[in-house]
Enzyme design. Structure first.
Site, mmCIF file in Angstrom:
data_model
loop_
_atom_site.group_PDB
_atom_site.id
_atom_site.type_symbol
_atom_site.label_atom_id
_atom_site.label_comp_id
_atom_site.label_asym_id
_atom_site.label_seq_id
_atom_site.Cartn_x
_atom_site.Cartn_y
_atom_site.Cartn_z
ATOM 1 C CE LYS A 1 -3.898 2.224 2.295
ATOM 2 N NZ LYS A 1 -3.305 3.577 2.217
ATOM 3 C CD1 TRP A 2 1.954 1.207 -4.102
ATOM 4 C CD2 TRP A 2 3.968 2.039 -3.674
ATOM 5 N NE1 TRP A 2 2.866 0.351 -4.636
ATOM 6 C CE2 TRP A 2 4.112 0.832 -4.390
ATOM 7 C CE3 TRP A 2 5.112 2.747 -3.295
ATOM 8 C CZ2 TRP A 2 5.362 0.319 -4.733
ATOM 9 C CZ3 TRP A 2 6.357 2.239 -3.636
ATOM 10 C CH2 TRP A 2 6.471 1.047 -4.347
#
Length: 361
Positions: free
Chosen positions: A36-37
């Site tokens: 999850k950026w």
């Protein structure tokens, strides 16, 4: 956008994720997992020479990231729509969300300077259209296969996110990549179609706890009760810094909190470390790029210590709103310091981008 003729047209509300406590389980291949950026969500539209960057709120970000237009034009197929994230790698080797926020500025000269000093990257994790094909009705596993083929033409600063169907690998990412500034893991059903604006995926985020000084509160926008608790931690010199807020209280709890904290109000602010002349440290309500003016808050002195849950720390403060867990009457405010915050050593983002793409800034 004039001149853009694609099977999926802007604006597009990106597909979202709902919170989950742990990585989903199931049969092998049922779920895909991705890091999850921690950046700006971006939907890229390319039609020949026309390139536009759409945001999560369906507004255009193109003017704020001019350094990406040329690389996107050079490295994407002639006609396509991609979903992904804009990120900036900071000087410490991790993702720098503050540097992204600094781009949202009206002055073109400032944007141009920052584009040179802190260039952004685009990390693709889904594809919505290719040539004349609308791919949103395909299962994610098939869209991922198309995206992998398209990514053969990628080169920095355009990247393909890692993805796996192996839960054990995803668990390793969750544990290792927090220090690089990633938020956690996204889990996507392999059979899921692309549903704009719908929360049909899952996000598993890091959670930690800290005991904080409750140095004030903001009144709820309804005017009734506590809207958010203002949290502080002491540095090694004993200076109290604002580190964020705890919020999300139900109506009844807001009133109960106001009653609980009433004896600790310092209505004139005299002697409060955040209101005194020459106050040191980070203060609540100070102007920043998101908010002008100081805002109104109620100073407190001697209030009980609060144990809160938070996901991550950015530039010495909680990245998102914290959640109140319980009161700690056994702790003194003076004992609440920065040392308790989790600091995970940075992981080289080259591990994520791949050995063929060393991070050079």
């Amino acid at each position: 956008m004039i001149g853009v003729k694609l099977p999926v047209l802007p604006p597009v509300a990106p597909m979202l994720a709902r919170a989950a406590e742990s990585l989903p389980t199931g049969e092998p291949g049922e779920m895909w997992f991705e890091p999850k950026w921690d950046g700006f969500r971006a939907v890229i539209f390319r039609d020949g020479d026309a390139v536009e960057i759409g945001s999560r709120n369906e507004r255009l970000l193109t003017r704020y990231f001019p350094e990406l237009v040329g690389p996107l034009r050079a490295r994407l197929p002639q006609r396509c729509v991609l979903d992904g994230e804009l990120v900036i790698v900071g000087s410490g080797g991790g993702l720098d969300f503050d540097a992204l926020g600094a781009r949202i500025h009206p002055a073109a000269s400032r944007i141009g300077r920052l584009a040179r000093e802190t260039p952004a990257r685009f990390v693709a994790f889904d594809i919505l259209a290719l040539a004349d094909r609308d791919l949103t009705g395909l299962p994610f596993a098939e869209r991922r296969a198309v995206l992998v083929d398209v990514a053969a033409g990628f080169a920095p600063p355009v990247h393909l996110t890692p993805a796996t169907t192996d839960r054990a690998v995803a668990t390793g990412w969750f544990e290792r990549f927090e220090g690089a500034g990633l938020d956690g893991i996204i889990a996507k059903p392999a059979t899921g179609v692309y549903e704009p604006g719908r929360r049909t995926q899952f996000k598993i985020k890091h959670r930690h706890t800290a005991e904080c000084v409750v140095a004030g509160y903001r009144i709820h926008r309804s005017g009734d009760g506590v809207g958010s608790l203002l949290l502080g931690l002491h540095d090694s010199r004993g200076v109290l810094h604002y580190v964020g807020a705890a919020s999300g209280f139900a109506a009844r709890q807001r009133v109960e909190l106001a009653d609980l904290l009433a004896p600790y109000r310092v209505d004139d602010g005299v002697g409060h470390p955040w209101t005194a002349d020459g106050a040191q440290g980070r203060l609540p309500g100070t102007p920043n790029r998101w908010r002008s003016g100081t805002g109104d808050w109620v100073p407190l002195a001697g209030a009980p210590v609060a144990e809160v849950s938070y996901d991550s720390v950015l530039s010495g403060r909680f990245r998102h709103s914290a959640r109140l867990l319980r009161w700690r009457s056994d702790r003194l405010p003076a004992s609440c310091g920065y040392a308790q915050l989790v600091r995970t050593p940075p992981v080289e983002l080259a591990e994520i981008f791949g050995a063929a793409d060393p991070i050079t800034g």
